[in-house]
Motif scaffolding. Structure first.
Motif, mmCIF file in Angstrom:
data_model
loop_
_atom_site.group_PDB
_atom_site.id
_atom_site.type_symbol
_atom_site.label_atom_id
_atom_site.label_comp_id
_atom_site.label_asym_id
_atom_site.label_seq_id
_atom_site.Cartn_x
_atom_site.Cartn_y
_atom_site.Cartn_z
ATOM 1 N N TYR A 12 0.777 -1.239 0.000
ATOM 2 C CA TYR A 12 0.000 0.000 0.000
ATOM 3 C C TYR A 12 0.812 1.294 0.000
ATOM 4 O O TYR A 12 0.289 2.328 -0.413
ATOM 5 C CB TYR A 12 -0.960 -0.010 1.205
ATOM 6 C CG TYR A 12 -1.813 -1.250 1.199
ATOM 7 C CD1 TYR A 12 -2.796 -1.423 0.233
ATOM 8 C CD2 TYR A 12 -1.602 -2.290 2.109
ATOM 9 C CE1 TYR A 12 -3.555 -2.584 0.177
ATOM 10 C CE2 TYR A 12 -2.352 -3.450 2.066
ATOM 11 C CZ TYR A 12 -3.323 -3.592 1.101
ATOM 12 O OH TYR A 12 -4.066 -4.750 1.039
ATOM 13 N N ASP A 13 2.037 1.257 0.476
ATOM 14 C CA ASP A 13 2.865 2.466 0.527
ATOM 15 C C ASP A 13 3.156 2.893 -0.905
ATOM 16 O O ASP A 13 3.999 2.292 -1.575
ATOM 17 C CB ASP A 13 4.153 2.160 1.306
ATOM 18 C CG ASP A 13 5.134 3.325 1.321
ATOM 19 O OD1 ASP A 13 4.900 4.337 0.627
ATOM 20 O OD2 ASP A 13 6.154 3.215 2.028
ATOM 21 N N GLY A 14 2.455 3.914 -1.378
ATOM 22 C CA GLY A 14 2.605 4.394 -2.754
ATOM 23 C C GLY A 14 1.423 4.011 -3.626
ATOM 24 O O GLY A 14 0.586 4.863 -3.958
ATOM 25 N N GLU A 24 10.302 6.833 -5.598
ATOM 26 C CA GLU A 24 10.182 7.710 -4.430
ATOM 27 C C GLU A 24 11.078 7.209 -3.313
ATOM 28 O O GLU A 24 11.725 7.966 -2.618
ATOM 29 C CB GLU A 24 8.718 7.750 -3.936
ATOM 30 C CG GLU A 24 8.451 8.754 -2.808
ATOM 31 C CD GLU A 24 8.595 8.170 -1.410
ATOM 32 O OE1 GLU A 24 8.525 8.922 -0.447
ATOM 33 O OE2 GLU A 24 8.796 6.950 -1.287
ATOM 34 N N GLU A 25 11.122 5.885 -3.162
ATOM 35 C CA GLU A 25 11.842 5.308 -2.022
ATOM 36 C C GLU A 25 13.361 5.440 -2.172
ATOM 37 O O GLU A 25 14.089 5.451 -1.189
ATOM 38 C CB GLU A 25 11.484 3.827 -1.854
ATOM 39 C CG GLU A 25 9.984 3.561 -1.680
ATOM 40 C CD GLU A 25 9.476 3.929 -0.295
ATOM 41 O OE1 GLU A 25 10.244 4.508 0.486
ATOM 42 O OE2 GLU A 25 8.298 3.649 -0.014
ATOM 43 N N GLY A 26 13.832 5.479 -3.424
ATOM 44 C CA GLY A 26 15.266 5.663 -3.636
ATOM 45 C C GLY A 26 16.097 4.431 -3.328
ATOM 46 O O GLY A 26 17.291 4.533 -3.058
ATOM 47 N N GLU A 31 -0.923 6.046 6.632
ATOM 48 C CA GLU A 31 -0.357 6.936 7.656
ATOM 49 C C GLU A 31 1.077 6.558 8.024
ATOM 50 O O GLU A 31 1.890 7.421 8.295
ATOM 51 C CB GLU A 31 -1.233 6.902 8.915
ATOM 52 C CG GLU A 31 -0.720 7.844 9.994
ATOM 53 C CD GLU A 31 -1.292 7.549 11.370
ATOM 54 O OE1 GLU A 31 -2.144 6.652 11.500
ATOM 55 O OE2 GLU A 31 -0.858 8.222 12.319
ATOM 56 N N GLN A 32 1.367 5.273 8.078
ATOM 57 C CA GLN A 32 2.692 4.786 8.502
ATOM 58 C C GLN A 32 2.977 5.161 9.957
ATOM 59 O O GLN A 32 4.136 5.305 10.352
ATOM 60 C CB GLN A 32 3.811 5.328 7.599
ATOM 61 C CG GLN A 32 3.557 5.092 6.119
ATOM 62 C CD GLN A 32 4.660 5.606 5.225
ATOM 63 O OE1 GLN A 32 4.592 6.739 4.769
ATOM 64 N NE2 GLN A 32 5.659 4.793 4.941
ATOM 65 N N GLY A 33 1.932 5.356 10.730
ATOM 66 C CA GLY A 33 2.082 5.705 12.134
ATOM 67 C C GLY A 33 0.804 5.319 12.859
ATOM 68 O O GLY A 33 -0.184 4.901 12.228
ATOM 69 N N SER A 40 4.423 0.056 8.314
ATOM 70 C CA SER A 40 4.709 0.250 6.891
ATOM 71 C C SER A 40 6.140 -0.173 6.614
ATOM 72 O O SER A 40 6.866 -0.543 7.528
ATOM 73 C CB SER A 40 4.505 1.708 6.481
ATOM 74 O OG SER A 40 5.514 2.519 7.030
ATOM 75 N N HIS A 41 6.526 -0.115 5.337
ATOM 76 C CA HIS A 41 7.836 -0.616 4.899
ATOM 77 C C HIS A 41 7.999 -2.064 5.364
ATOM 78 O O HIS A 41 9.070 -2.469 5.810
ATOM 79 C CB HIS A 41 8.983 0.268 5.404
ATOM 80 C CG HIS A 41 9.082 1.564 4.646
ATOM 81 N ND1 HIS A 41 10.095 2.469 4.836
ATOM 82 C CD2 HIS A 41 8.300 2.083 3.670
ATOM 83 C CE1 HIS A 41 9.922 3.508 4.017
ATOM 84 N NE2 HIS A 41 8.830 3.292 3.301
ATOM 85 N N SER A 42 6.919 -2.809 5.218
ATOM 86 C CA SER A 42 6.881 -4.190 5.695
ATOM 87 C C SER A 42 5.760 -4.912 4.962
ATOM 88 O O SER A 42 4.724 -4.303 4.666
ATOM 89 C CB SER A 42 6.589 -4.189 7.198
ATOM 90 O OG SER A 42 5.944 -5.378 7.585
HETATM 91 MN MN MN Z 1 7.839 4.434 1.801
#
Ligand code: MN
Ligand code: GLV
Ligand code: MN
Length: 420
Positions: free
Chosen positions: A97-99, A132-134, A199-201, A387-389
């Motif tokens: 979902y991130d992105g 975006e994440e680089g 939200e990632q939080g 997130s990032h998971s």
């Molecule tokens: Mn991200």
């Protein structure tokens, strides 16, 4: 204002989640979800999203770096443009979902406009950013930097772990490294940029709310650090004569953690480490690693960076190793547009939910878009704030609210802010 029934937001949300599942199946690694810039997995997501954009009646194009951009035209020619978007690349071992959620919620709103045949006094442009994440080049925001015409030319010489330059990667992805300096828009053509993102939080979950309105994004600096010592035989070189680059880096990493722990709200992370020559019986001769430092107050972040730079020098000198410090990106903190925030607040209220303002700890494409236009962001509750998971999770009902909130925001903008 003629909204469809709330059940159709749920239908749209169901489709968004199916699409997130489909995009989530594209990965460059068999056992985990990873989509770095310019890889076949990115080709696959671009193809899929391109198909959905076409089906919505838009004419997608891939820009010079491979961002996918499509316009839902205005009622009249020469109208201004509202940009919506987010990114399609991922971190390593990412969630779904991130992105992608932001791209697909925006697409859902455009599909609903198209289904009603509703044209607005401005065009709505959907940007699905290619990086975006680089992850591949240890940068952030390559895609939106090209969209805004702000990629520094020297970035083309960055190399990935295989020694491929960004210039080569852009060509291989069908882009044009010589055409990167041209922004997609001039400032006066735009009304703003709005991004929906998980939200990632934990705040939305703690407040039992489906969506939130973002107040601003904290500043972020990324540094590439190399420590170079002397490689040698693990069995024959006595401890007193060693200049072990990894031991020096390890001492530094603990110092980084301590600095962040001792500075309120500072977060600092070493997330990537490459050890050379990387054999169990060889003393590490060189270590390349990343440093990511963030704080809501730019002065605190800058002071912490100066301290962390002095610390790495001190450790290197004491251990007889050399150190190279290369600033990769340095983004000040920023505020979202007060005017757009007011429309977002009205949109969330009209959708029947209390408004919670949330500051973003994570970086977003909105950071780069802020160099070109006013920015706004909606956050969507995600399970456990994770997130990032691969454990990222969003609820159908919350995605439905996000679609409704974004749609109401767009229509409020179209009616000059009149919520009636
Ligand atoms: Mn991200
Ligand atoms: C992007 O996800 C970032 O905040 O690093
Ligand atoms: Mn993101």
């Amino acid at each position: 204002m003629a909204f469809k029934s709330s059940s159709s937001y749920t239908d749209a949300a169901r489709l968004v989640l199916q699409r997130c599942d489909q995009l989530g199946s594209y990965s460059e690694e068999a056992d985990r979800r990873t989509r770095r810039y310019g890889t076949d997995a990115m080709r696959q997501v671009n193809e899929a999203v391109k198909g959905w954009m076409l089906a919505a009646g838009m004419q997608p194009r891939q820009d010079a770096i491979g961002n996918l951009v499509a316009r839902y035209e205005a009622a009249t020619p020469d109208a201004k443009t509202l940009v919506l978007g987010s990114h399609l690349d991922t971190v390593r071992d990412a969630g779904k979902y991130d992105g992608p959620l932001g791209v697909l919620v925006a697409l859902a709103c455009i599909e609903r406009l198209a289904a009603r045949g509703q044209r607005l006094p401005f065009a709505v442009e959907l940007a699905a950013f290619a990086d975006e994440e680089g992850l591949r080049f240890h940068t952030a925001y390559l895609g939106s930097s090209v969209f805004t015409g702000r990629l520094p030319p020297e970035a083309l010489d960055l190399t990935d772990l295989d020694g491929v330059t960004l210039r080569e990667a852009i060509r291989a992805f069908g882009g044009d490294p010589d055409a990167l300096g041209i922004a997609a828009h001039q400032r006066d053509e735009l009304l703003g940029y709005c991004e929906v993102h998980i939200e990632q939080g934990p705040l939305l979950e703690a407040n039992d709310l489906p969506v939130g309105v973002v107040s601003g994004i904290q500043g972020q600096t990324r540094v590439a650090i190399s420590m170079t010592g002397v490689a040698g035989h693990a069995g024959t070189v006595p401890m007193s004569l060693r200049h072990d680059a990894l031991a020096a880096a390890a001492e530094y990493m603990v110092a980084v953690e301590r600095t962040a722990q001792n500075t309120p709200e500072l977060v600092a992370t070493v997330g990537q480490l490459v050890v050379e020559p990387g054999a169990s019986n060889v003393i590490p001769g060189r270590v390349d690693f990343s440093l990511d430092v963030r704080h809501p107050d730019d002065l605190v972040r800058e002071k912490a960076l100066a301290d962390l730079r002095a610390e790495v020098q001190a450790i290197a000198e004491r251990r007889g190793v050399s150190v190279a410090w290369q600033m990769v990106s340095d983004q000040p903190s920023l505020r979202c547009s007060p005017q757009l925030i007011q429309l977002q607040r009205d949109a969330v209220t009209a959708a029947g939910h209390p408004v919670l303002m949330v500051a973003s700890g994570a970086g977003h494409d909105a950071v780069t878009m802020a160099t070109l236009t006013d920015i706004a962001m909606f956050f969507v509750r995600c399970k456990g704030g994770v997130s990032h998971s691969p454990a990222e999770s969003v609820a159908l009902e919350d995605v439905a609210v996000a679609i409704e909130a974004l749609e109401r925001f767009i229509l409020l903008l179209a009616s000059g802010g009149d919520a009636t």
